[in-house]
Design an enzyme around this catalytic site. Structure first.
Site, PDB file in Angstrom:
ATOM      1  CG  ASP A 162      30.294  32.240 -26.699  1.00  0.00           C
ATOM      2  OD1 ASP A 162      30.022  32.872 -27.735  1.00  0.00           O
ATOM      3  OD2 ASP A 162      30.627  31.045 -26.694  1.00  0.00           O
ATOM      4  CD  GLU A 183      27.563  29.138 -32.455  1.00  0.00           C
ATOM      5  OE1 GLU A 183      27.896  28.379 -33.378  1.00  0.00           O
ATOM      6  OE2 GLU A 183      28.371  29.688 -31.699  1.00  0.00           O
TER       7      GLU A 183
END
Length: 362
Positions: free
Chosen positions: A140, A235
């Site tokens: 991330d 997401e």
């Protein structure tokens, strides 16, 4: 006789590419530079530290692992009460058990490799009296104080490859494809992969989206003769309607949704708004798997070497980082203080806008 240095290695949280390269960098440096060193590998993250389940590592254990994905030590997630404690399933603190293993092995330092949550829990371990050095790993790229984390570039490569492949089938059938990429809180992965793969729309958590505007972009594409569109969606992407809600309401809405993830909800609404057949692709954990790319092998090695040098200099309570392509370290409390979200004025955001990519807000 020279003093013995004892170090334990911990890989915590979700796995990613480059963990073994980092382990190798630490071990090879310590064995190369120190005459008396013992290295222990804790099995399955914090579990090994809690239960005293570990491997005594020899020099040969650090060979042949540079290109391997995952972690040779295994990993796991541990319940964490933000800013307060690390607990078991019954809510009991496990820090005393960690300290017991630390003292029983007479360790000089724990090297903990992990993501955002791990940096925060490692700070609690340091506060309990254990010497800690951390390395930033996550696909991330959302750890504060470092320009890049290892695992990120490998995931960008994979996500880009997925969207590259989707282009041909989307074009052949004249469909909209929504590709859901990892990134619950931060949009670094989706933005970089979306630009690199030529996505037409990029939806990230930091910029709430309006699907009416996305649909308008798709309609303009159709009028100009481009029959398909690719939406790269993180997401954790959030609509303008959800953005004004409190976290509890958001959670309940998603639990009660008929759609398994945000990308399915987006696809259904885009199909309704445009009348165009829409499909979803979710590569999921595929993005975290496989061997690290060359960049991550190098970065993880550099981080591992830096961690070993910090151990030898007895500079504890720090996270290794990269800033402006220079390896450095920062206080652990700084690294654990906040999440590195993608700034909405980041130059890469402007790059996306300048080449006509829709970010859902215009």
């Amino acid at each position: 006789m020279k003093r013995m240095t004892r170090v334990a290695l911990v890989t915590s949280g979700g796995d990613c590419q480059g963990l073994n390269a980092a382990i190798r960098g630490i071990g090879k440096t310590l064995f190369e530079k120190l005459d008396n060193v013992e290295i222990y590998g804790m099995y399955d993250g914090y579990r090994g530290l809690i239960e005293g389940d570990y491997k005594f590592m020899e020099a040969k254990d650090f060979s042949g692992i540079l290109t391997m994905g995952g972690t040779i030590l295994g990993t796991s997630r541990q319940n964490y009460i933000p800013g307060k404690d690390i607990v078991d399933d019954e809510g009991n603190s496990v820090i005393p058990d960690m300290l017991h293993t630390y003292n029983r092995l007479n360790l000089d330092c724990l090297v903990i490799m992990g993501g955002n949550g791990t940096q925060k829990s490692a700070k609690l371990i340091a506060d309990a009296g254990m010497n800690v050095i951390t390395l930033p790993k996550t696909i991330d790229n959302d750890i504060y104080g470092t320009d890049f984390t290892f695992g990120f570039q490998s995931a960008v490569n994979i996500a880009t490859n997925v969207i590259d492949y989707i282009h041909s089938t989307a074009s052949s059938h004249g469909r909209i494809f929504v590709v859901e990429l990892m990134g619950r809180d931060a949009g670094w992965l989706t933005l970089n992969a979306g630009i690199s793969s030529g996505a037409d729309v990029i939806l990230i958590p930091e910029i709430p989206y309006d699907l009416e505007k996305v649909a308008a972009l798709i309609e303009r594409r159709k009028r100009s003769g481009r029959s398909f569109s690719i939406v790269a969606c993180a997401e954790g992407a959030t609509s303008v309607h959800e953005a004004v809600l409190d976290e509890e309401t958001k959670r309940k809405n998603r639990e009660n949704s008929h759609h398994p993830t945000v990308s399915y909800a987006i696809a259904a609404e885009l199909e309704r708004l445009t009348g165009q057949e829409t499909r979803v692709t979710v590569p999921g954990h595929y993005q975290r798997g496989g061997p690290p790319c060359p960049y991550d092998r190098l970065l993880a090695t550099r981080f591992g070497v830096a961690a070993a040098n910090l151990i030898m200099e007895r500079q504890y309570g720090r996270m290794v980082a990269i800033q402006n392509d220079e390896i450095t370290s920062i206080p652990l409390e700084v690294a654990a203080s906040q999440t590195k979200f993608l700034p909405i004025d980041h130059p890469m955001i402007q790059v996306a806008r300048d080449i006509g990519i829709c970010l859902g807000d215009a």
